[in-house]
Motif scaffolding. Structure first.
Motif, mmCIF file in Angstrom:
data_model
loop_
_atom_site.group_PDB
_atom_site.id
_atom_site.type_symbol
_atom_site.label_atom_id
_atom_site.label_comp_id
_atom_site.label_asym_id
_atom_site.label_seq_id
_atom_site.Cartn_x
_atom_site.Cartn_y
_atom_site.Cartn_z
ATOM 1 N N THR A 1 0.347 -13.992 -4.903
ATOM 2 C CA THR A 1 1.163 -13.123 -5.736
ATOM 3 C C THR A 1 2.526 -12.905 -5.099
ATOM 4 O O THR A 1 2.666 -12.936 -3.866
ATOM 5 C CB THR A 1 0.477 -11.767 -5.962
ATOM 6 N N ASP A 2 3.523 -12.705 -5.936
ATOM 7 C CA ASP A 2 4.866 -12.417 -5.427
ATOM 8 C C ASP A 2 5.032 -10.934 -5.117
ATOM 9 O O ASP A 2 5.991 -10.541 -4.447
ATOM 10 C CB ASP A 2 5.917 -12.843 -6.463
ATOM 11 N N LYS A 3 4.130 -10.102 -5.635
ATOM 12 C CA LYS A 3 4.232 -8.662 -5.440
ATOM 13 C C LYS A 3 2.891 -8.097 -4.960
ATOM 14 O O LYS A 3 2.180 -7.418 -5.696
ATOM 15 C CB LYS A 3 4.655 -7.977 -6.746
ATOM 16 N N PRO A 4 2.518 -8.396 -3.709
ATOM 17 C CA PRO A 4 1.240 -7.896 -3.190
ATOM 18 C C PRO A 4 1.237 -6.379 -3.059
ATOM 19 O O PRO A 4 2.278 -5.760 -2.829
ATOM 20 C CB PRO A 4 1.128 -8.570 -1.818
ATOM 21 N N ASP A 5 0.061 -5.790 -3.212
ATOM 22 C CA ASP A 5 -0.080 -4.340 -3.081
ATOM 23 C C ASP A 5 -0.003 -3.885 -1.623
ATOM 24 O O ASP A 5 0.149 -2.690 -1.357
ATOM 25 C CB ASP A 5 -1.412 -3.880 -3.691
ATOM 26 N N TYR A 6 -0.151 -4.813 -0.701
ATOM 27 C CA TYR A 6 -0.056 -4.484 0.722
ATOM 28 C C TYR A 6 0.378 -5.710 1.503
ATOM 29 O O TYR A 6 0.229 -6.854 1.044
ATOM 30 C CB TYR A 6 -1.384 -3.941 1.268
ATOM 31 N N ASP A 7 0.912 -5.470 2.671
ATOM 32 C CA ASP A 7 1.278 -6.525 3.610
ATOM 33 C C ASP A 7 0.125 -6.662 4.600
ATOM 34 O O ASP A 7 -0.205 -5.702 5.308
ATOM 35 C CB ASP A 7 2.580 -6.163 4.330
ATOM 36 N N VAL A 8 -0.482 -7.837 4.661
ATOM 37 C CA VAL A 8 -1.697 -7.988 5.461
ATOM 38 C C VAL A 8 -1.463 -7.772 6.945
ATOM 39 O O VAL A 8 -2.404 -7.431 7.690
ATOM 40 C CB VAL A 8 -2.362 -9.369 5.241
ATOM 41 N N LEU A 9 -0.235 -7.950 7.424
ATOM 42 C CA LEU A 9 0.045 -7.765 8.839
ATOM 43 C C LEU A 9 0.651 -6.402 9.150
ATOM 44 O O LEU A 9 0.357 -5.811 10.182
ATOM 45 C CB LEU A 9 0.969 -8.876 9.338
ATOM 46 N N LYS A 10 1.474 -5.873 8.247
ATOM 47 C CA LYS A 10 2.163 -4.620 8.518
ATOM 48 C C LYS A 10 1.384 -3.376 8.114
ATOM 49 O O LYS A 10 1.596 -2.294 8.677
ATOM 50 C CB LYS A 10 3.525 -4.601 7.813
ATOM 51 N N ASP A 11 0.494 -3.497 7.144
ATOM 52 C CA ASP A 11 -0.163 -2.318 6.580
ATOM 53 C C ASP A 11 -1.562 -2.055 7.130
ATOM 54 O O ASP A 11 -2.273 -1.186 6.618
ATOM 55 C CB ASP A 11 -0.228 -2.429 5.052
ATOM 56 N N PHE A 12 -1.960 -2.804 8.164
ATOM 57 C CA PHE A 12 -3.287 -2.614 8.750
ATOM 58 C C PHE A 12 -3.208 -2.574 10.273
ATOM 59 O O PHE A 12 -2.326 -3.187 10.877
ATOM 60 C CB PHE A 12 -4.240 -3.747 8.334
ATOM 61 N N THR A 13 -4.141 -1.859 10.857
ATOM 62 C CA THR A 13 -4.379 -1.912 12.294
ATOM 63 C C THR A 13 -5.648 -2.722 12.491
ATOM 64 O O THR A 13 -6.730 -2.313 12.069
ATOM 65 C CB THR A 13 -4.586 -0.507 12.889
ATOM 66 N N TYR A 14 -5.540 -3.887 13.101
ATOM 67 C CA TYR A 14 -6.709 -4.752 13.274
ATOM 68 C C TYR A 14 -7.457 -4.387 14.556
ATOM 69 O O TYR A 14 -6.851 -4.178 15.602
ATOM 70 C CB TYR A 14 -6.286 -6.224 13.280
#
Length: 324
Positions: A103-116
């Motif tokens: 998608t061009d407009k994801p609901d979240y950034d997989v790297l910036k919006d999570f603490t792994y």
């Protein structure tokens, strides 16, 4: 002397709240969100993991199934949750690696919006056919080619890793016209396979094994480099393709919202290491065809996720799968 004593006491007082927070967490049950319906591979592994993790933390880890949109609904909720460590996600390759390319407009950034916290491994992909279909993956694909558009296959949802794995398979044999039927998890897809509503299901080895053993459905092939000792009679996908390499693993990771306190991350990471080195859990995982990762760290997990995003991007593009 008195001044030094007062300064030391003041420093201890300032440090006490931080120390207390580190020692107190978790002070209540932890919620672990699974973005798929009960009964599928992520749910099965997630429940085994949550039970052992809860014992390591000294608080229950409670599963919450939030199915929909290939697991994106569940992950989105966690990305937006309060970063206190009490809301976590059992992420997958679908939600944490494939999504950015769809998608061009994801609901979240997989790297910036999570603490792994940790990458904990997962199960190899497998293909199952219903009893009315040919008894080999090649035979089923040949039948689909002979009658384009008449057969259908199920997956845990459009845009999931198992969906993309099936599209890879179709492309690897020169293109086969089969209708994709997305479900809200592997459990509902298996129900329709057994009922004869769909011809093929992309799932994992662990989910497929009980149906294969009972004779209710056929395990046609596994996406591993060599045949598995759990089902030595079942060929690999590579064998079906005449030796072309074909491997796929539905991997999982533990993550929370961005900004988790460092002391919470450290506590969770230590609990995960204890969990993933528990002999009883490892035995159960092996029996279910799940390959664990026992030595990951928060940093190595971030690097792994970044690498998976890059690896899957061209595959997603080639398959033309989009989520709008």
């Amino acid at each position: 002397m008195r001044r030094r004593t007062l300064l030391a006491a003041a420093g201890a007082t300032l440090a006490a709240p931080s120390l207390a927070r580190a020692q107190a967490w978790p002070a209540q049950p932890v919620r672990l969100v699974i973005g798929f319906a009960p009964g599928g591979p992520t749910d099965v592994y997630g429940r085994l993991f949550a039970d052992r993790l809860g014992r390591a933390l000294g608080q229950p880890v409670v599963i919450e199934n939030k199915a929909g949109a290939a697991g994106i609904i569940g992950s989105t909720g966690v990305a937006r949750a309060k970063p206190d460590g009490y809301t976590l996600v059992f992420g997958t390759g679908s939600t944490q690696a494939l999504y950015p390319s769809m998608t061009d407009k994801p609901d979240y950034d997989v790297l910036k919006d999570f603490t792994y916290i940790a990458h904990v491994g997962g199960g190899p992909a497998a293909f199952m056919g219903n009893l009315a279909q040919p008894d080999s993956l090649k035979g089923l694909l040949d039948a689909a080619r002979a009658k384009p558009g008449t057969l259908s296959y199920g997956s845990p949802g459009a845009g999931t890793l198992l969906h993309l794995t099936t599209e890879r398979l179709k492309a690897a044999v020169g293109g086969v016209d089969m209708t994709h039927v997305p479900y809200r998890g592997s459990g509902p897809a298996m129900t329709d396979l057994l009922a004869g509503q769909i011809a093929l299901v992309a799932t994992t080895l662990g989910v497929a094994l009980p149906f294969h053993a009972s004779g209710k459905a056929r395990l046609l092939a596994v996406a591993t480099a060599q045949r598995t000792a759990l089902a030595p009679d079942v060929p690999t996908v590579s064998e079906t393709l005449g030796g072309v390499p074909f491997e796929a693993v539905l991997w999982h990771c533990l993550a929370g919202p961005a900004g988790l306190p460092p002391e919470v991350v450290a506590r969770l990471a230590a609990a995960v290491r204890e969990t993933m080195n528990d002999p009883a859990l490892l035995k159960t995982l092996a029996e279910q065809g799940i390959v664990p990762v026992s030595d990951s760290t928060p940093d190595s997990t971030v690097a792994f996720v970044r690498g998976e995003v890059e690896r899957w991007a061209p595959i997603v593009k080639a398959a033309g799968v989009r989520m709008e």
